[in-house]
Scaffold this motif. Structure first.
Motif, PDB file in Angstrom:
ATOM      1  N   LEU A   2      13.599  14.584  -8.478  1.00 47.14           N
ATOM      2  CA  LEU A   2      13.075  13.991  -7.198  1.00 47.14           C
ATOM      3  C   LEU A   2      12.255  12.729  -7.406  1.00 47.14           C
ATOM      4  CD1 LEU A   2      12.328  17.123  -5.030  1.00 47.14           C
ATOM      5  CD2 LEU A   2      14.309  15.629  -4.872  1.00 47.14           C
ATOM      6  N   LEU A   3      11.757  12.697  -8.802  1.00 43.66           N
ATOM      7  CA  LEU A   3      11.031  11.393  -9.032  1.00 43.66           C
ATOM      8  C   LEU A   3      11.995  10.214  -9.231  1.00 43.66           C
ATOM      9  CD1 LEU A   3       8.113  12.841 -11.128  1.00 43.66           C
ATOM     10  CD2 LEU A   3       7.890  11.756  -9.079  1.00 43.66           C
ATOM     11  N   ILE A   4      13.200  10.727  -9.510  1.00 43.24           N
ATOM     12  CA  ILE A   4      14.065   9.625  -9.754  1.00 43.24           C
ATOM     13  C   ILE A   4      14.225   8.704  -8.322  1.00 43.24           C
ATOM     14  CG2 ILE A   4      16.477   9.334  -9.978  1.00 43.24           C
ATOM     15  CD1 ILE A   4      16.720  11.436 -11.790  1.00 43.24           C
ATOM     16  N   LEU A   5      13.930   9.521  -7.565  1.00 40.84           N
ATOM     17  CA  LEU A   5      14.246   8.775  -6.104  1.00 40.84           C
ATOM     18  C   LEU A   5      13.204   7.587  -5.840  1.00 40.84           C
ATOM     19  CD1 LEU A   5      15.253   8.492  -2.975  1.00 40.84           C
ATOM     20  CD2 LEU A   5      13.387  10.231  -2.475  1.00 40.84           C
ATOM     21  N   PRO A   6      12.193   7.666  -5.899  1.00 41.62           N
ATOM     22  CA  PRO A   6      11.323   6.471  -5.994  1.00 41.62           C
ATOM     23  C   PRO A   6      11.650   5.319  -7.114  1.00 41.62           C
ATOM     24  CG  PRO A   6       9.718   7.998  -6.815  1.00 41.62           C
ATOM     25  CD  PRO A   6      11.163   8.792  -6.247  1.00 41.62           C
ATOM     26  N   VAL A  29       9.508   1.894   2.006  1.00 39.80           N
ATOM     27  CA  VAL A  29       9.260   1.371   0.718  1.00 39.80           C
ATOM     28  C   VAL A  29      10.126   0.315   0.516  1.00 39.80           C
ATOM     29  CG1 VAL A  29       9.839   1.938  -1.870  1.00 39.80           C
ATOM     30  CG2 VAL A  29       8.819   3.693  -0.500  1.00 39.80           C
ATOM     31  N   VAL A  30      11.116   0.010   1.147  1.00 39.73           N
ATOM     32  CA  VAL A  30      11.833  -0.978   0.823  1.00 39.73           C
ATOM     33  C   VAL A  30      11.364  -2.199   1.726  1.00 39.73           C
ATOM     34  CG1 VAL A  30      14.235  -2.097   1.479  1.00 39.73           C
ATOM     35  CG2 VAL A  30      14.358   0.264   0.616  1.00 39.73           C
ATOM     36  N   TRP A  31      10.788  -1.753   2.976  1.00 41.01           N
ATOM     37  CA  TRP A  31      10.194  -2.823   3.876  1.00 41.01           C
ATOM     38  C   TRP A  31       8.935  -3.337   2.979  1.00 41.01           C
ATOM     39  CZ3 TRP A  31      11.839  -5.617   7.711  1.00 41.01           C
ATOM     40  CH2 TRP A  31      10.761  -6.330   8.580  1.00 41.01           C
ATOM     41  N   THR A  32       8.231  -2.338   2.309  1.00 39.07           N
ATOM     42  CA  THR A  32       7.153  -2.920   1.927  1.00 39.07           C
ATOM     43  C   THR A  32       7.326  -4.296   0.814  1.00 39.07           C
ATOM     44  OG1 THR A  32       7.149  -1.083   0.037  1.00 39.07           O
ATOM     45  CG2 THR A  32       5.587  -0.954   2.041  1.00 39.07           C
ATOM     46  N   TYR A  33       8.537  -3.983   0.114  1.00 47.97           N
ATOM     47  CA  TYR A  33       8.907  -5.022  -0.770  1.00 47.97           C
ATOM     48  C   TYR A  33       9.139  -6.382  -0.006  1.00 47.97           C
ATOM     49  CZ  TYR A  33      11.330  -7.326  -4.910  1.00 47.97           C
ATOM     50  OH  TYR A  33      11.541  -7.936  -5.919  1.00 47.97           O
ATOM     51  N   ARG A  34       9.603  -6.396   1.287  1.00 49.84           N
ATOM     52  CA  ARG A  34       9.718  -7.573   1.660  1.00 49.84           C
ATOM     53  C   ARG A  34       8.215  -8.087   2.366  1.00 49.84           C
ATOM     54  NH1 ARG A  34      14.546  -8.375   4.305  1.00 49.84           N
ATOM     55  NH2 ARG A  34      16.075  -7.016   3.874  1.00 49.84           N
ATOM     56  N   LEU A  35       7.142  -7.132   2.421  1.00 46.33           N
ATOM     57  CA  LEU A  35       5.856  -7.583   2.648  1.00 46.33           C
ATOM     58  C   LEU A  35       5.124  -7.827   1.470  1.00 46.33           C
ATOM     59  CD1 LEU A  35       5.153  -4.905   5.613  1.00 46.33           C
ATOM     60  CD2 LEU A  35       5.721  -7.265   5.801  1.00 46.33           C
ATOM     61  N   ASN A  36       5.746  -7.612   0.407  1.00 45.18           N
ATOM     62  CA  ASN A  36       4.807  -7.978  -0.821  1.00 45.18           C
ATOM     63  C   ASN A  36       3.693  -6.997  -0.978  1.00 45.18           C
ATOM     64  OD1 ASN A  36       4.741  -8.817  -3.626  1.00 45.18           O
ATOM     65  ND2 ASN A  36       3.579 -10.685  -2.861  1.00 45.18           N
ATOM     66  N   PRO A  95       2.983  -4.007  -3.206  1.00 45.03           N
ATOM     67  CA  PRO A  95       3.442  -3.000  -4.296  1.00 45.03           C
ATOM     68  C   PRO A  95       2.727  -1.773  -4.431  1.00 45.03           C
ATOM     69  CG  PRO A  95       2.687  -4.914  -5.251  1.00 45.03           C
ATOM     70  CD  PRO A  95       2.774  -5.094  -4.034  1.00 45.03           C
ATOM     71  N   TRP A  96       1.318  -2.019  -4.258  1.00 46.67           N
ATOM     72  CA  TRP A  96       0.361  -0.960  -4.329  1.00 46.67           C
ATOM     73  C   TRP A  96       0.565   0.334  -3.196  1.00 46.67           C
ATOM     74  CZ3 TRP A  96       0.060   0.066  -8.969  1.00 46.67           C
ATOM     75  CH2 TRP A  96      -0.077  -0.936 -10.093  1.00 46.67           C
ATOM     76  N   THR A  97       1.141  -0.302  -2.010  1.00 48.73           N
ATOM     77  CA  THR A  97       1.437   0.525  -0.737  1.00 48.73           C
ATOM     78  C   THR A  97       2.792   1.202  -1.023  1.00 48.73           C
ATOM     79  OG1 THR A  97       0.124  -0.987   0.508  1.00 48.73           O
ATOM     80  CG2 THR A  97       1.741   0.617   1.373  1.00 48.73           C
ATOM     81  N   ALA A  98       3.659   0.612  -1.857  1.00 48.85           N
ATOM     82  CA  ALA A  98       5.139   1.333  -1.902  1.00 48.85           C
ATOM     83  C   ALA A  98       4.956   2.493  -3.007  1.00 48.85           C
ATOM     84  CB  ALA A  98       5.955   0.255  -2.662  1.00 48.85           C
ATOM     85  N   LEU A  99       3.903   2.331  -3.973  1.00 47.39           N
ATOM     86  CA  LEU A  99       4.015   3.459  -4.932  1.00 47.39           C
ATOM     87  C   LEU A  99       3.717   4.858  -4.285  1.00 47.39           C
ATOM     88  CD1 LEU A  99       4.321   4.500  -7.805  1.00 47.39           C
ATOM     89  CD2 LEU A  99       1.883   3.775  -8.266  1.00 47.39           C
ATOM     90  N   PRO A 100       2.517   4.633  -3.449  1.00 46.90           N
ATOM     91  CA  PRO A 100       2.443   6.318  -2.846  1.00 46.90           C
ATOM     92  C   PRO A 100       3.452   6.619  -1.840  1.00 46.90           C
ATOM     93  CG  PRO A 100       0.736   4.491  -2.147  1.00 46.90           C
ATOM     94  CD  PRO A 100       1.421   3.820  -3.323  1.00 46.90           C
ATOM     95  N   LEU A 101       4.000   5.587  -1.046  1.00 44.05           N
ATOM     96  CA  LEU A 101       5.162   5.864  -0.233  1.00 44.05           C
ATOM     97  C   LEU A 101       6.308   6.379  -1.093  1.00 44.05           C
ATOM     98  CD1 LEU A 101       4.950   2.856   2.395  1.00 44.05           C
ATOM     99  CD2 LEU A 101       4.544   5.229   2.807  1.00 44.05           C
ATOM    100  N   GLY A 102       6.682   5.900  -2.081  1.00 42.46           N
ATOM    101  CA  GLY A 102       7.683   6.452  -2.919  1.00 42.46           C
ATOM    102  C   GLY A 102       7.518   7.929  -3.325  1.00 42.46           C
ATOM    103  N   LEU A 103       6.354   8.089  -3.688  1.00 41.05           N
ATOM    104  CA  LEU A 103       5.870   9.429  -4.370  1.00 41.05           C
ATOM    105  C   LEU A 103       5.964  10.450  -2.842  1.00 41.05           C
ATOM    106  CD1 LEU A 103       3.077   8.878  -6.786  1.00 41.05           C
ATOM    107  CD2 LEU A 103       5.517   9.202  -7.241  1.00 41.05           C
ATOM    108  N   LEU A 104       5.599   9.919  -1.830  1.00 47.07           N
ATOM    109  CA  LEU A 104       5.521  10.922  -0.857  1.00 47.07           C
ATOM    110  C   LEU A 104       6.947  10.801  -0.125  1.00 47.07           C
ATOM    111  CD1 LEU A 104       3.661  11.961   1.471  1.00 47.07           C
ATOM    112  CD2 LEU A 104       3.981   9.794   2.868  1.00 47.07           C
TER     113      LEU A 104
END
Length: 365
Positions: free
Chosen positions: A226-230, A333-340, A342-351
């Motif tokens: 499942l960690l492969i997902l993020p 997670v994909v949307w946070t990339y557009r917003l730049n 990254p440190w929001t994307a990490l917990p979202l990916g783990l979530l």
């Protein structure tokens, strides 16, 4: 202790593979990466030390059981057991690698990194020789384990080294598009090889994949998957959304995104290290006769536990909601990339991985 040593061993291999590979790649095709030679030397020196930890524990355990001295049992393991023989070759190869890395010519000779990379690959082969899969099927297990470990180390190693040892500004910043142009397809190939080899390894170690969730090994394997997902989400954004992100924001720089991708990879290595020291459940029912079930499984499983359980998937409303939440968070997670961010994307990916885990656990009966 042994889990930490196992995880650090994987990190050492990844750093060596990544750094040595980048030494071969032309400078115009990569950002300026400066990995201290001292770090590479430390990784080479650490490999035999870290890989000795399970040998040490095995010697202590068997010495007590057979009423032999520690050194007598250690000698027997090193000379008679595959893991011991592999460690001897590993120690010899690591010593040779350390000599190569410490040579002054290593910094200037363009062929020396190739030799060092070849020696590191041999160390991976010996690691595969000592693997559980190799003990079950000598040649097939060796090939599959080696391919699995090398592909993952190549992918994560280049990622890790580039993320943490590259300059984020200067002339090398212009090389990011050129770097991603070749690294993205290489990463895709490595992911495919890693997944195919990983699924093949499961036929050796975990033929009853879902039932194995009752055991600590199975839970660690599920969490690893499942960690492969993020990790794949970050790989997708870094590989395929970089151009659009730069077009929208000229100041956009991918190094922070590569760093969070590398953090997700290290977390997955942690799960792998835990698995490496657990008993692979060839037959779950038999394994449960000598090993306790996973506390995590018994806590989340709604039914009454029995070693004779044969787990099946049955979708319930709560499992559907969890899986839907995982999908929404993955989109975020994909949307946070557009917003730049990254440190929001990490917990979202783990979530997203966490919601998927709960969705799967709530659906078994």
């Amino acid at each position: 202790m042994i889990y930490i040593s196992e995880g650090l061993l994987y990190v050492c291999f990844a750093i060596l593979i990544g750094a040595l590979t980048l030494r071969i790649v032309p400078e115009k095709l990569q950002p300026a990466v400066q990995v201290p030679n001292g770090l590479l030397l430390a990784c080479a020196a650490a490999i035999p030390v870290l890989s000795y930890v399970p040998i040490h524990q095995l010697a202590r355990l068997f010495a007590k059981d057979f009423e032999l001295s520690y050194f007598a049992m250690l000698k027997s393991i090193l000379l008679d057991v595959k893991a011991g023989k592999a460690w001897l070759w590993t120690a010899l190869g690591a010593a040779g690698l350390a000599v190569l890395l410490s040579a002054k010519s290593f910094r200037n000779d363009r062929h020396m990194p190739k030799v060092a990379l070849f020696v590191t690959m041999l160390l991976i082969v010996w690691l595969g020789y000592a693997s559980h899969a190799s003990s079950l099927s000598a040649l097939k297990g060796l090939v599959v384990h080696t391919a699995h470990f090398f592909a993952f180390s190549l992918w994560i190693g280049i990622l890790f080294v580039t993320a943490w040892f590259s300059r984020s500004a200067g002339k090398s910043a212009d090389n990011w598009p050129a770097f991603l142009k070749w690294f993205s397809p290489l990463a895709i190939i490595c992911v495919v090889v890693t997944l195919l080899a990983g699924f093949t390894l499961m036929t050796f170690t975990t033929p009853e994949y879902v039932n194995a969730w009752m055991l600590p090994y199975g839970q660690a394997l599920l969490i690893k998957h499942l960690l492969i997902l993020p990790l794949l989400l970050f790989a997708y954004t870094n590989g395929f959304m970089y151009k659009s992100a730069v077009a929208a924001n000229p100041d956009f720089h991918p190094v922070k995104w590569l760093r969070i991708e590398s953090i997700a990879a290290v977390l997955m290595l942690g799960a792998t290290a835990f698995m490496g020291q657990q008993t692979p459940p060839h037959t779950v029912k038999d394994t449960l006769q000598t090993e306790s079930p996973s506390p995590l499984f018994t806590w989340l499983y709604k039914g009454s536990f029995s070693p004779d359980l044969d787990l099946r998937f049955t979708l319930h409303m709560e499992s559907i909601l969890m899986l839907a939440a995982a999908l929404l968070v993955a989109v975020a997670v994909v949307w946070t990339y557009r917003l730049n961010r990254p440190w929001t994307a990490l917990p979202l990916g783990l979530l997203a991985a966490g919601f998927t885990y709960l969705g799967l656990m709530f659906s078994i009966s």
